[in-house]
Design a protein around this motif. Sequence first.
Motif, PDB file in Angstrom:
ATOM      1  N   GLU A 165      84.269  59.420  33.027  1.00 23.19           N
ATOM      2  CA  GLU A 165      84.283  59.814  31.629  1.00 23.19           C
ATOM      3  C   GLU A 165      83.264  58.983  30.847  1.00 23.19           C
ATOM      4  O   GLU A 165      83.183  57.770  31.001  1.00 23.19           O
ATOM      5  CB  GLU A 165      85.677  59.608  31.034  1.00 23.19           C
ATOM      6  CG  GLU A 165      85.781  59.903  29.559  1.00 23.19           C
ATOM      7  CD  GLU A 165      87.198  59.745  29.028  1.00 23.19           C
ATOM      8  OE1 GLU A 165      88.128  60.257  29.655  1.00 23.19           O
ATOM      9  OE2 GLU A 165      87.353  59.121  27.953  1.00 23.19           O
ATOM     10  N   ILE A 166      82.487  59.683  30.020  1.00 26.38           N
ATOM     11  CA  ILE A 166      81.495  59.002  29.191  1.00 26.38           C
ATOM     12  C   ILE A 166      82.183  58.455  27.945  1.00 26.38           C
ATOM     13  O   ILE A 166      82.844  59.200  27.220  1.00 26.38           O
ATOM     14  CB  ILE A 166      80.363  59.966  28.812  1.00 26.38           C
ATOM     15  CG1 ILE A 166      79.626  60.423  30.079  1.00 26.38           C
ATOM     16  CG2 ILE A 166      79.397  59.299  27.828  1.00 26.38           C
ATOM     17  CD1 ILE A 166      78.569  61.485  29.837  1.00 26.38           C
ATOM     18  N   VAL A 167      82.019  57.164  27.710  1.00 29.09           N
ATOM     19  CA  VAL A 167      82.618  56.510  26.547  1.00 29.09           C
ATOM     20  C   VAL A 167      81.552  56.365  25.463  1.00 29.09           C
ATOM     21  O   VAL A 167      80.428  55.916  25.731  1.00 29.09           O
ATOM     22  CB  VAL A 167      83.176  55.128  26.921  1.00 29.09           C
ATOM     23  CG1 VAL A 167      83.718  54.420  25.683  1.00 29.09           C
ATOM     24  CG2 VAL A 167      84.279  55.270  27.973  1.00 29.09           C
ATOM     25  N   TRP A 174      84.634  66.266  27.423  1.00 28.46           N
ATOM     26  CA  TRP A 174      83.813  65.853  26.283  1.00 28.46           C
ATOM     27  C   TRP A 174      84.546  64.694  25.634  1.00 28.46           C
ATOM     28  O   TRP A 174      85.753  64.553  25.770  1.00 28.46           O
ATOM     29  CB  TRP A 174      83.660  66.989  25.271  1.00 28.46           C
ATOM     30  CG  TRP A 174      83.375  68.348  25.795  1.00 28.46           C
ATOM     31  CD1 TRP A 174      83.840  69.524  25.278  1.00 28.46           C
ATOM     32  CD2 TRP A 174      82.574  68.725  26.921  1.00 28.46           C
ATOM     33  NE1 TRP A 174      83.390  70.592  26.021  1.00 28.46           N
ATOM     34  CE2 TRP A 174      82.602  70.128  27.036  1.00 28.46           C
ATOM     35  CE3 TRP A 174      81.830  68.000  27.860  1.00 28.46           C
ATOM     36  CZ2 TRP A 174      81.923  70.826  28.015  1.00 28.46           C
ATOM     37  CZ3 TRP A 174      81.154  68.684  28.850  1.00 28.46           C
ATOM     38  CH2 TRP A 174      81.188  70.076  28.925  1.00 28.46           C
ATOM     39  N   THR A 175      83.820  63.852  24.935  1.00 28.55           N
ATOM     40  CA  THR A 175      84.446  62.716  24.289  1.00 28.55           C
ATOM     41  C   THR A 175      83.880  62.494  22.893  1.00 28.55           C
ATOM     42  O   THR A 175      82.727  62.841  22.620  1.00 28.55           O
ATOM     43  CB  THR A 175      84.269  61.432  25.111  1.00 28.55           C
ATOM     44  OG1 THR A 175      82.877  61.289  25.476  1.00 28.55           O
ATOM     45  CG2 THR A 175      85.107  61.449  26.371  1.00 28.55           C
ATOM     46  N   PHE A 176      84.715  61.920  22.042  1.00 25.36           N
ATOM     47  CA  PHE A 176      84.329  61.509  20.707  1.00 25.36           C
ATOM     48  C   PHE A 176      84.270  59.980  20.662  1.00 25.36           C
ATOM     49  O   PHE A 176      84.987  59.298  21.402  1.00 25.36           O
ATOM     50  CB  PHE A 176      85.372  61.967  19.673  1.00 25.36           C
ATOM     51  CG  PHE A 176      85.371  63.445  19.384  1.00 25.36           C
ATOM     52  CD1 PHE A 176      86.140  64.311  20.151  1.00 25.36           C
ATOM     53  CD2 PHE A 176      84.632  63.965  18.334  1.00 25.36           C
ATOM     54  CE1 PHE A 176      86.154  65.684  19.883  1.00 25.36           C
ATOM     55  CE2 PHE A 176      84.645  65.329  18.056  1.00 25.36           C
ATOM     56  CZ  PHE A 176      85.400  66.185  18.837  1.00 25.36           C
ATOM     57  N   GLY A 177      83.435  59.477  19.764  1.00 24.21           N
ATOM     58  CA  GLY A 177      83.515  58.071  19.441  1.00 24.21           C
ATOM     59  C   GLY A 177      84.768  57.804  18.632  1.00 24.21           C
ATOM     60  O   GLY A 177      85.462  58.738  18.205  1.00 24.21           O
ATOM     61  N   GLN A 217      80.014  62.848  19.135  1.00 28.41           N
ATOM     62  CA  GLN A 217      80.686  63.564  20.223  1.00 28.41           C
ATOM     63  C   GLN A 217      79.636  63.977  21.254  1.00 28.41           C
ATOM     64  O   GLN A 217      78.569  64.452  20.880  1.00 28.41           O
ATOM     65  CB  GLN A 217      81.412  64.800  19.687  1.00 28.41           C
ATOM     66  CG  GLN A 217      82.062  65.681  20.750  1.00 28.41           C
ATOM     67  CD  GLN A 217      81.438  67.053  20.849  1.00 28.41           C
ATOM     68  OE1 GLN A 217      80.890  67.573  19.893  1.00 28.41           O
ATOM     69  NE2 GLN A 217      81.506  67.658  22.026  1.00 28.41           N
ATOM     70  N   GLN A 218      79.953  63.792  22.530  1.00 28.25           N
ATOM     71  CA  GLN A 218      79.004  64.151  23.575  1.00 28.25           C
ATOM     72  C   GLN A 218      79.515  65.329  24.384  1.00 28.25           C
ATOM     73  O   GLN A 218      80.720  65.557  24.515  1.00 28.25           O
ATOM     74  CB  GLN A 218      78.721  62.954  24.493  1.00 28.25           C
ATOM     75  CG  GLN A 218      79.904  62.473  25.321  1.00 28.25           C
ATOM     76  CD  GLN A 218      80.160  63.263  26.586  1.00 28.25           C
ATOM     77  OE1 GLN A 218      79.277  63.959  27.093  1.00 28.25           O
ATOM     78  NE2 GLN A 218      81.376  63.171  27.119  1.00 28.25           N
ATOM     79  N   ARG A 219      78.556  66.077  24.927  1.00 33.89           N
ATOM     80  CA  ARG A 219      78.859  67.241  25.741  1.00 33.89           C
ATOM     81  C   ARG A 219      77.850  67.299  26.907  1.00 33.89           C
ATOM     82  O   ARG A 219      77.219  68.310  27.149  1.00 33.89           O
ATOM     83  CB  ARG A 219      78.773  68.509  24.913  1.00 33.89           C
ATOM     84  CG  ARG A 219      79.477  69.721  25.519  1.00 33.89           C
ATOM     85  CD  ARG A 219      78.743  70.976  25.140  1.00 33.89           C
ATOM     86  NE  ARG A 219      79.344  72.184  25.670  1.00 33.89           N
ATOM     87  CZ  ARG A 219      79.171  72.623  26.915  1.00 33.89           C
ATOM     88  NH1 ARG A 219      78.415  71.941  27.757  1.00 33.89           N
ATOM     89  NH2 ARG A 219      79.749  73.739  27.323  1.00 33.89           N
TER      90      ARG A 219
END
Lengths: 108, 121
Positions: free
Chosen positions: A1-3, A97-100, A89-91
Amino acid sequence: EIVLTQSPATLSLSPGERATLSCRASQSVSSFLAWYQHKPGQSPRLLIHDASNRATGIPARFSGSGSGTDFTLTISSLEPEDFAVYYCQQRAGWPPWTFGQGTKVEIK
Amino acid sequence: EVQLVESGGGLIQPGGSLRLSCGVSGLSVSNNFMSWVRQAPGKGLEWVSVIYSGGSTHYADSVKGRFTISRDTSKNTLYLQMNSLRAEDTAVYYCARDKFQSPYYYGMDVWGQGTTVTVSS
């Protein structure tokens, strides 16, 4: 997961001042990054997509930059209605997908 | 005008089930990527799930195996079936159009107003 790590957590500024918000990804997301504004009791509002492109109807005082792992949202001159929480937010690649965690821009 | 309207939230006991609906007008759920995003009290935004236009689905680890995203193209409606609910699922749940046209990401550009889910005994 991308943080995604946003800084600062809170930005205290006055109307008319420049706001600079940072978002750092734990690995490259290329330009697949968006910024949102969120006010209490309202739905999030898309500001920037593809790292640097303003969404439809977004004022020119909002700008985004960066690629890879380091991104910046700049509000050139704060208006009273800009005081809110901002999320990146990244995609990139496969979900999730993740949000800051958000940056709150508050009135000084 | 594009509009998303969520419904189905409420108070539910831990371990219970709830189905959220997102009625869509002005765009087709079958031709778009559609996501659910939530915000717990005092917390930030958390992506929950997405359904691609082709029908494949993906979930956050926190809800995998408990939540199911689906759509009814005849009703142009998006759903989120939530089972085995926990206190930490308490949040405002938003549906959003997740616009991706390779190689560009246009962001979650249309959002509903949100529906509140409270998991408590």
